[in-house]
Motif scaffolding. Structure first.
Motif, PDB file in Angstrom:
ATOM      1  N   ILE A 136       0.833  -1.205   0.000  1.00 45.83           N
ATOM      2  CA  ILE A 136       0.000   0.000   0.000  1.00 45.83           C
ATOM      3  C   ILE A 136       0.867   1.254   0.000  1.00 45.83           C
ATOM      4  N   MET A 137       2.027   1.195   0.650  1.00 44.51           N
ATOM      5  CA  MET A 137       2.932   2.344   0.611  1.00 44.51           C
ATOM      6  C   MET A 137       3.444   2.584  -0.804  1.00 44.51           C
ATOM      7  N   ASP A 138       3.670   1.512  -1.553  1.00 45.99           N
ATOM      8  CA  ASP A 138       4.076   1.670  -2.946  1.00 45.99           C
ATOM      9  C   ASP A 138       2.954   2.303  -3.764  1.00 45.99           C
ATOM     10  N   VAL A 139       1.722   1.873  -3.498  1.00 47.84           N
ATOM     11  CA  VAL A 139       0.573   2.472  -4.185  1.00 47.84           C
ATOM     12  C   VAL A 139       0.464   3.955  -3.830  1.00 47.84           C
ATOM     13  N   SER A 140       0.647   4.265  -2.553  1.00 42.06           N
ATOM     14  CA  SER A 140       0.574   5.655  -2.104  1.00 42.06           C
ATOM     15  C   SER A 140       1.626   6.506  -2.800  1.00 42.06           C
ATOM     16  N   ARG A 141       2.835   5.976  -2.915  1.00 41.40           N
ATOM     17  CA  ARG A 141       3.912   6.713  -3.574  1.00 41.40           C
ATOM     18  C   ARG A 141       3.573   6.964  -5.049  1.00 41.40           C
ATOM     19  N   THR A 142       2.989   5.975  -5.700  1.00 39.33           N
ATOM     20  CA  THR A 142       2.598   6.131  -7.103  1.00 39.33           C
ATOM     21  C   THR A 142       1.508   7.188  -7.232  1.00 39.33           C
ATOM     22  N   CYS A 143       0.532   7.158  -6.324  1.00 44.20           N
ATOM     23  CA  CYS A 143      -0.549   8.152  -6.361  1.00 44.20           C
ATOM     24  C   CYS A 143       0.004   9.560  -6.189  1.00 44.20           C
ATOM     25  N   GLU A 144       0.973   9.720  -5.294  1.00 46.18           N
ATOM     26  CA  GLU A 144       1.553  11.057  -5.106  1.00 46.18           C
ATOM     27  C   GLU A 144       2.258  11.527  -6.370  1.00 46.18           C
ATOM     28  N   SER A 145       2.939  10.619  -7.058  1.00 39.75           N
ATOM     29  CA  SER A 145       3.641  11.012  -8.273  1.00 39.75           C
ATOM     30  C   SER A 145       2.674  11.417  -9.384  1.00 39.75           C
ATOM     31  N   ILE A 146       1.448  10.884  -9.341  1.00 39.68           N
ATOM     32  CA  ILE A 146       0.461  11.193 -10.376  1.00 39.68           C
ATOM     33  C   ILE A 146      -0.405  12.382  -9.984  1.00 39.68           C
ATOM     34  N   PHE A 147      -0.997  12.313  -8.786  1.00 38.08           N
ATOM     35  CA  PHE A 147      -1.991  13.314  -8.373  1.00 38.08           C
ATOM     36  C   PHE A 147      -1.413  14.444  -7.515  1.00 38.08           C
ATOM     37  N   GLY A 148      -0.250  14.195  -6.906  1.00 43.22           N
ATOM     38  CA  GLY A 148       0.287  15.170  -5.969  1.00 43.22           C
ATOM     39  C   GLY A 148      -0.042  14.838  -4.530  1.00 43.22           C
ATOM     40  N   PHE A 149      -0.887  13.842  -4.305  1.00 48.13           N
ATOM     41  CA  PHE A 149      -1.216  13.396  -2.945  1.00 48.13           C
ATOM     42  C   PHE A 149      -1.323  11.877  -2.919  1.00 48.13           C
ATOM     43  N   ILE A 183      -1.873   8.285   0.024  1.00 49.33           N
ATOM     44  CA  ILE A 183      -2.788   7.734   1.021  1.00 49.33           C
ATOM     45  C   ILE A 183      -2.480   8.354   2.385  1.00 49.33           C
ATOM     46  N   THR A 184      -3.529   8.759   3.082  1.00 50.57           N
ATOM     47  CA  THR A 184      -3.342   9.410   4.391  1.00 50.57           C
ATOM     48  C   THR A 184      -3.850   8.578   5.560  1.00 50.57           C
ATOM     49  N   ALA A 185      -4.730   7.610   5.327  1.00 51.20           N
ATOM     50  CA  ALA A 185      -5.281   6.825   6.446  1.00 51.20           C
ATOM     51  C   ALA A 185      -5.908   5.539   5.927  1.00 51.20           C
ATOM     52  N   LYS A 186      -6.007   4.566   6.814  1.00 52.59           N
ATOM     53  CA  LYS A 186      -6.706   3.318   6.506  1.00 52.59           C
ATOM     54  C   LYS A 186      -8.094   3.370   7.106  1.00 52.59           C
ATOM     55  N   ARG A 187      -9.103   2.956   6.327  1.00 56.73           N
ATOM     56  CA  ARG A 187     -10.464   2.920   6.822  1.00 56.73           C
ATOM     57  C   ARG A 187     -10.702   1.616   7.582  1.00 56.73           C
ATOM     58  N   ASP A 188     -11.770   1.569   8.363  1.00 52.32           N
ATOM     59  CA  ASP A 188     -12.037   0.388   9.187  1.00 52.32           C
ATOM     60  C   ASP A 188     -12.835  -0.684   8.452  1.00 52.32           C
ATOM     61  N   ARG A 189     -13.049  -0.481   7.168  1.00 56.22           N
ATOM     62  CA  ARG A 189     -13.793  -1.472   6.385  1.00 56.22           C
ATOM     63  C   ARG A 189     -13.436  -1.331   4.903  1.00 56.22           C
ATOM     64  N   GLY A 190     -13.820  -2.333   4.137  1.00 56.87           N
ATOM     65  CA  GLY A 190     -13.590  -2.278   2.702  1.00 56.87           C
ATOM     66  C   GLY A 190     -14.705  -1.542   1.989  1.00 56.87           C
ATOM     67  N   MET A 191     -14.608  -1.499   0.670  1.00 53.58           N
ATOM     68  CA  MET A 191     -15.648  -0.867  -0.135  1.00 53.58           C
ATOM     69  C   MET A 191     -15.510  -1.339  -1.581  1.00 53.58           C
ATOM     70  N   HIS A 192     -16.595  -1.206  -2.329  1.00 53.71           N
ATOM     71  CA  HIS A 192     -16.624  -1.630  -3.733  1.00 53.71           C
ATOM     72  C   HIS A 192     -16.189  -3.094  -3.877  1.00 53.71           C
ATOM     73  N   PHE A 193     -16.578  -3.927  -2.904  1.00 52.92           N
ATOM     74  CA  PHE A 193     -16.315  -5.362  -2.904  1.00 52.92           C
ATOM     75  C   PHE A 193     -14.840  -5.711  -2.670  1.00 52.92           C
ATOM     76  N   TYR A 194     -14.020  -4.756  -2.270  1.00 56.62           N
ATOM     77  CA  TYR A 194     -12.635  -5.014  -1.874  1.00 56.62           C
ATOM     78  C   TYR A 194     -12.571  -5.179  -0.360  1.00 56.62           C
ATOM     79  N   ASN A 195     -11.581  -5.932   0.093  1.00 59.98           N
ATOM     80  CA  ASN A 195     -11.488  -6.243   1.524  1.00 59.98           C
ATOM     81  C   ASN A 195     -11.063  -5.047   2.367  1.00 59.98           C
ATOM     82  N   THR A 196     -10.147  -4.243   1.862  1.00 56.13           N
ATOM     83  CA  THR A 196      -9.644  -3.099   2.622  1.00 56.13           C
ATOM     84  C   THR A 196      -9.727  -1.837   1.771  1.00 56.13           C
ATOM     85  N   SER A 197      -9.773  -0.693   2.442  1.00 56.24           N
ATOM     86  CA  SER A 197      -9.832   0.582   1.731  1.00 56.24           C
ATOM     87  C   SER A 197      -9.063   1.645   2.510  1.00 56.24           C
ATOM     88  N   TYR A 198      -8.590   2.634   1.772  1.00 61.14           N
ATOM     89  CA  TYR A 198      -7.754   3.680   2.338  1.00 61.14           C
ATOM     90  C   TYR A 198      -8.219   5.038   1.824  1.00 61.14           C
TER      91      TYR A 198
END
Length: 412
Positions: free
Chosen positions: A121-134, A136-151
């Motif tokens: 997830i840290m690698d994903v966060s780093r990629t998002c920052e390189s694309i969008f400028g921001f 991942i800032t926090a982990k949510r307590d549940r998943g969403m869109h049928f995925y197990n975890t969400s951030y």
């Protein structure tokens, strides 16, 4: 090894064997006969086809999928036949991206920090920052869109979902997130998805803001539907009207065209009234594309106006440039006007009482004002104030023993 049995022709004289042997001239003659037969057969087939065409009455091809002869392109994806989202050429940038979902395989990310989900997830966060400028800032307590975890992405600018969906990652960007992202994010995301593994757009919303309502009103949108300006070559799509159309009350009205299940739909609504300004003429027109029964090309990221203009005949006539920055300014202004009205209506009497007692407006403000706090709608979204990203925080060292154990390897 078994012996090879040879067969001899009994009573075969030398002159008989000589006559049975084929020479080059024999092969040439046989080949000439075969070619002649093929030419004659082809001529007979062509003559029969021409005679049939002359004798048959003129006919038109049946419509494809009962769309009245509408032309469309089909592509295959995962063994399924899907509709390719239409595109035309638009000179002006008449729309901007206002919502986005993309998915790609986990192998698309530079996963070099270990094997745990946390490190991935840290690698994903780093990629998002390189694309969008921001990132991942926090982990949510549940998943969403049928995925197990969400951030959480940035300052509630979207979400990242992972786990349980064929090793894919979902990145969701809200309208606020699209406005907050660093300039040029669309091109950077386009290039990332092109190089990714199974990267695709699963939802994209394209929007045009008509601040003065000069293109349409809710009533003219309804008439445009009746006149067939939402008919893209087939049957008239479904239509739904929400809000008080009989007696408009300043809360806003919306015209919905199409169905989400078909992968393409339109929303035209009174944006200014939705933000709390009952007299605002501000209209917004949105087209939503979903990867349902269709493929949404990655080019939607860099040429959204081409797909916006091709979605419905009505939208091909738009010419005014759509400016995301101006829309953000108008939104903040609308929230500010609403805040002033709310403050006067809800707190005006109390503030007047405090002024009568304190005798000084500044002193009253000092007593009630909260330092460093602004209403959510007033804050201008920006990647510069998106918060602290997970991949920038101090991380624990991942034990190498666990690394090798995970891959069932032996250390040298």
């Amino acid at each position: 090894m078994a012996s090879i049995k040879r067969k001899f022709v009994p009573m075969a004289d030398a002159h008989v064997i000589a006559r049975a042997t084929l020479v080059q001239s024999d092969f040439d003659a046989i080949n000439a006969e075969v070619q002649k037969g093929l030419r004659e057969a082809a001529e007979r087939v062509a003559a029969a086809a021409q005679a049939t065409a002359l004798a048959a009455p003129a006919q038109t091809l049946p419509p494809l999928c009962n769309t009245g002869g509408k032309k469309f392109q089909l592509v295959t994806e995962g063994g399924k036949l899907l509709l390719l989202t239409e595109r035309t050429h638009s000179e002006n940038e008449v729309c901007f991206i206002d919502w986005l979902h993309i998915t790609c395989h986990e192998a698309s990310f530079d996963h070099t920090n270990g094997v745990s989900d946390e490190h991935f997830i840290m690698d994903v966060s780093r990629t998002c920052e390189s694309i969008f400028g921001f990132g991942i800032t926090a982990k949510r307590d549940r998943g969403m869109h049928f995925y197990n975890t969400s951030y959480v992405l940035g300052d509630k600018y979207g979400h990242v979902c992972y786990g349980g969906q064929r090793n894919t990652v979902l990145i969701q960007l809200t309208g606020t997130g699209c406005a907050a992202a660093k300039h040029g994010w669309e091109r950077r995301l386009y290039e990332f998805l092109q190089a990714s593994v199974t990267g695709k757009i699963t939802r994209i919303d394209l929007a045009h803001d008509d601040y003065e309502g000069k293109f349409h009103t809710p009533e003219s949108l309804e008439k445009a539907y009746d006149d067939g300006h939402f008919n893209a070559g087939g049957r008239n799509p479904d239509v739904e009207m929400r809000g008080n159309w009989k007696n408009p009350n300043g809360k806003g009205r919306t015209l919905y065209v199409g169905t989400r299940g078909n992968g393409k739909s339109f929303r035209g609504y009174e944006k200014g009234k939705q933000l709390g300004c009952p007299t605002s003429p501000w209209m917004r027109y949105e087209v939503e594309f979903l990867a349902k029964s269709r493929v949404v090309p990655l080019e939607c990221l860099i040429r959204p106006q081409d797909y916006f203009a091709a979605a419905y005949p009505l939208l091909s006539t738009f010419s005014d440039r759509a400016e995301r920055i101006l829309t953000t300014q108008k939104t903040v202004q609308a929230y500010y006007e609403r805040t002033k009205k709310w403050l006067k209506h809800q707190c005006g009497a109390a503030l007047n009482l405090m002024f009568q007692i304190e005798g000084d407006a500044k002193k009253v403000l000092d007593l009630v004002m909260r330092e460093g706090k602004l209403p959510e709608g007033i804050k201008v979204p920006s990647y510069l104030t998106a918060g602290e990203f997970l991949h920038n925080l101090e991380k624990t060292v991942y034990p190498m023993a666990a690394y090798y154990e995970s891959f069932d390897l032996e250390r040298e």
